[in-house]
Design a protein around this motif. Sequence first.
Motif, PDB file in Angstrom:
ATOM      1  N   ARG A 174     -41.313   4.958 -15.707  1.00  0.00           N
ATOM      2  CA  ARG A 174     -42.576   4.637 -16.378  1.00  0.00           C
ATOM      3  C   ARG A 174     -43.693   4.415 -15.362  1.00  0.00           C
ATOM      4  N   SER A 175     -43.375   3.734 -14.269  1.00  0.00           N
ATOM      5  CA  SER A 175     -44.368   3.452 -13.244  1.00  0.00           C
ATOM      6  C   SER A 175     -44.821   4.737 -12.550  1.00  0.00           C
ATOM      7  N   VAL A 176     -43.875   5.587 -12.174  1.00  0.00           N
ATOM      8  CA  VAL A 176     -44.207   6.845 -11.506  1.00  0.00           C
ATOM      9  C   VAL A 176     -45.067   7.720 -12.419  1.00  0.00           C
ATOM     10  N   CYS A 177     -44.795   7.664 -13.717  1.00  0.00           N
ATOM     11  CA  CYS A 177     -45.556   8.465 -14.688  1.00  0.00           C
ATOM     12  C   CYS A 177     -46.901   7.835 -15.043  1.00  0.00           C
ATOM     13  N   GLY A 178     -47.174   6.660 -14.494  1.00  0.00           N
ATOM     14  CA  GLY A 178     -48.467   6.021 -14.729  1.00  0.00           C
ATOM     15  C   GLY A 178     -48.591   5.284 -16.041  1.00  0.00           C
ATOM     16  N   LEU A 179     -47.459   4.896 -16.618  1.00  0.00           N
ATOM     17  CA  LEU A 179     -47.491   4.150 -17.872  1.00  0.00           C
ATOM     18  C   LEU A 179     -47.511   2.663 -17.576  1.00  0.00           C
ATOM     19  N   SER A 180     -48.149   1.913 -18.445  1.00  0.00           N
ATOM     20  CA  SER A 180     -48.261   0.473 -18.244  1.00  0.00           C
ATOM     21  C   SER A 180     -46.939  -0.217 -18.538  1.00  0.00           C
ATOM     22  N   THR A 181     -46.828  -1.429 -18.084  1.00  0.00           N
ATOM     23  CA  THR A 181     -45.655  -2.246 -18.345  1.00  0.00           C
ATOM     24  C   THR A 181     -45.564  -2.534 -19.837  1.00  0.00           C
TER      25      THR A 181
ATOM     26  N   CYS B  51     -42.759  12.995 -17.850  1.00  0.00           N
ATOM     27  CA  CYS B  51     -43.928  12.116 -17.946  1.00  0.00           C
ATOM     28  C   CYS B  51     -44.749  12.435 -19.196  1.00  0.00           C
ATOM     29  N   SER B  52     -44.876  13.704 -19.500  1.00  0.00           N
ATOM     30  CA  SER B  52     -45.623  14.103 -20.694  1.00  0.00           C
ATOM     31  C   SER B  52     -44.948  13.569 -21.955  1.00  0.00           C
ATOM     32  N   ARG B  53     -43.639  13.696 -22.013  1.00  0.00           N
ATOM     33  CA  ARG B  53     -42.898  13.212 -23.184  1.00  0.00           C
ATOM     34  C   ARG B  53     -42.967  11.695 -23.279  1.00  0.00           C
ATOM     35  N   LEU B  54     -42.879  11.008 -22.136  1.00  0.00           N
ATOM     36  CA  LEU B  54     -42.988   9.546 -22.152  1.00  0.00           C
ATOM     37  C   LEU B  54     -44.331   9.105 -22.714  1.00  0.00           C
ATOM     38  N   LYS B  55     -45.387   9.785 -22.312  1.00  0.00           N
ATOM     39  CA  LYS B  55     -46.717   9.430 -22.799  1.00  0.00           C
ATOM     40  C   LYS B  55     -46.828   9.666 -24.298  1.00  0.00           C
ATOM     41  N   GLU B  56     -46.208  10.739 -24.790  1.00  0.00           N
ATOM     42  CA  GLU B  56     -46.217  11.015 -26.229  1.00  0.00           C
ATOM     43  C   GLU B  56     -45.446   9.948 -27.003  1.00  0.00           C
ATOM     44  N   GLN B  57     -44.347   9.489 -26.438  1.00  0.00           N
ATOM     45  CA  GLN B  57     -43.456   8.561 -27.121  1.00  0.00           C
ATOM     46  C   GLN B  57     -43.796   7.096 -26.866  1.00  0.00           C
ATOM     47  N   GLN B  58     -44.786   6.817 -26.044  1.00  0.00           N
ATOM     48  CA  GLN B  58     -45.117   5.437 -25.671  1.00  0.00           C
ATOM     49  C   GLN B  58     -45.294   4.500 -26.863  1.00  0.00           C
TER      50      GLN B  58
ATOM     51  N   PRO C 198     -39.176  11.554 -11.889  1.00  0.00           N
ATOM     52  CA  PRO C 198     -39.339  12.250 -13.166  1.00  0.00           C
ATOM     53  C   PRO C 198     -40.124  13.549 -13.013  1.00  0.00           C
ATOM     54  N   SER C 199     -39.799  14.492 -13.861  1.00  0.00           N
ATOM     55  CA  SER C 199     -40.538  15.764 -13.882  1.00  0.00           C
ATOM     56  C   SER C 199     -41.856  15.570 -14.629  1.00  0.00           C
ATOM     57  N   ALA C 200     -42.722  16.562 -14.516  1.00  0.00           N
ATOM     58  CA  ALA C 200     -43.982  16.520 -15.259  1.00  0.00           C
ATOM     59  C   ALA C 200     -43.717  16.525 -16.757  1.00  0.00           C
TER      60      ALA C 200
ATOM     61  N   ASP D  97     -43.683  11.225 -33.607  1.00  0.00           N
ATOM     62  CA  ASP D  97     -42.320  11.299 -34.115  1.00  0.00           C
ATOM     63  C   ASP D  97     -41.439  10.484 -33.177  1.00  0.00           C
ATOM     64  N   CYS D  98     -41.094   9.272 -33.587  1.00  0.00           N
ATOM     65  CA  CYS D  98     -40.286   8.395 -32.736  1.00  0.00           C
ATOM     66  C   CYS D  98     -38.832   8.881 -32.725  1.00  0.00           C
ATOM     67  N   ASN D  99     -38.569   9.760 -31.799  1.00  0.00           N
ATOM     68  CA  ASN D  99     -37.246  10.353 -31.664  1.00  0.00           C
ATOM     69  C   ASN D  99     -36.856  10.284 -30.191  1.00  0.00           C
ATOM     70  N   PRO D 100     -35.918   9.408 -29.829  1.00  0.00           N
ATOM     71  CA  PRO D 100     -35.556   9.270 -28.415  1.00  0.00           C
ATOM     72  C   PRO D 100     -35.002  10.560 -27.811  1.00  0.00           C
ATOM     73  N   LEU D 101     -34.533  11.485 -28.639  1.00  0.00           N
ATOM     74  CA  LEU D 101     -34.050  12.759 -28.115  1.00  0.00           C
ATOM     75  C   LEU D 101     -35.186  13.584 -27.504  1.00  0.00           C
ATOM     76  N   GLN D 102     -36.429  13.256 -27.879  1.00  0.00           N
ATOM     77  CA  GLN D 102     -37.584  13.923 -27.281  1.00  0.00           C
ATOM     78  C   GLN D 102     -37.698  13.598 -25.791  1.00  0.00           C
ATOM     79  N   LEU D 103     -36.985  12.555 -25.364  1.00  0.00           N
ATOM     80  CA  LEU D 103     -37.058  12.130 -23.968  1.00  0.00           C
ATOM     81  C   LEU D 103     -35.926  12.698 -23.119  1.00  0.00           C
ATOM     82  N   SER D 104     -35.237  13.701 -23.628  1.00  0.00           N
ATOM     83  CA  SER D 104     -34.118  14.289 -22.874  1.00  0.00           C
ATOM     84  C   SER D 104     -34.530  14.801 -21.493  1.00  0.00           C
ATOM     85  N   PRO D 105     -35.765  15.275 -21.277  1.00  0.00           N
ATOM     86  CA  PRO D 105     -36.146  15.674 -19.917  1.00  0.00           C
ATOM     87  C   PRO D 105     -36.145  14.504 -18.921  1.00  0.00           C
ATOM     88  N   CYS D 106     -36.076  13.278 -19.418  1.00  0.00           N
ATOM     89  CA  CYS D 106     -36.097  12.091 -18.551  1.00  0.00           C
ATOM     90  C   CYS D 106     -34.693  11.564 -18.242  1.00  0.00           C
ATOM     91  N   LEU D 107     -33.692  12.141 -18.851  1.00  0.00           N
ATOM     92  CA  LEU D 107     -32.337  11.595 -18.731  1.00  0.00           C
ATOM     93  C   LEU D 107     -31.888  11.499 -17.279  1.00  0.00           C
TER      94      LEU D 107
END
Length: 93
Positions: free
Chosen positions: A83-90, A51-58, A46-48, A27-37
């Motif tokens: 993104r880097s701290v959470c281990g996501l690629s560029t 990072c979890s939400r970022l991976k879901e929304q990648q 970033p909190s755990a 579900d591409c919803n940027p509001l799902q990333l509110s824990p990253c604000l």
Amino acid sequence: MKGVARWCVVVIVVVLVVAVHETAAVDCNPLQLSPCLEAISEGKDPSAECCSRLKEQQPCFCGYLKNPVLKPYFDSPNAKKVRSVCGLSTLTC
């Protein structure tokens, strides 16, 4: 030999169908990333949950970058750090 080749083709098709299904299920919803604000806006770690939400929304990131309202947040130095701290690629869009 033909049986092995057919089996390989079947396995590849199944893997591709599952991958497409998983991407479509996001579900591409940027509001799902509110824990990253806080991490993105203030440069904090970033909190755990973030990072979890970022991976879901990648799978949605390139779409977010095409949105002129969201682009400044997803393309900022802090967002890249998160993104880097959470281990996501560029991002490669």
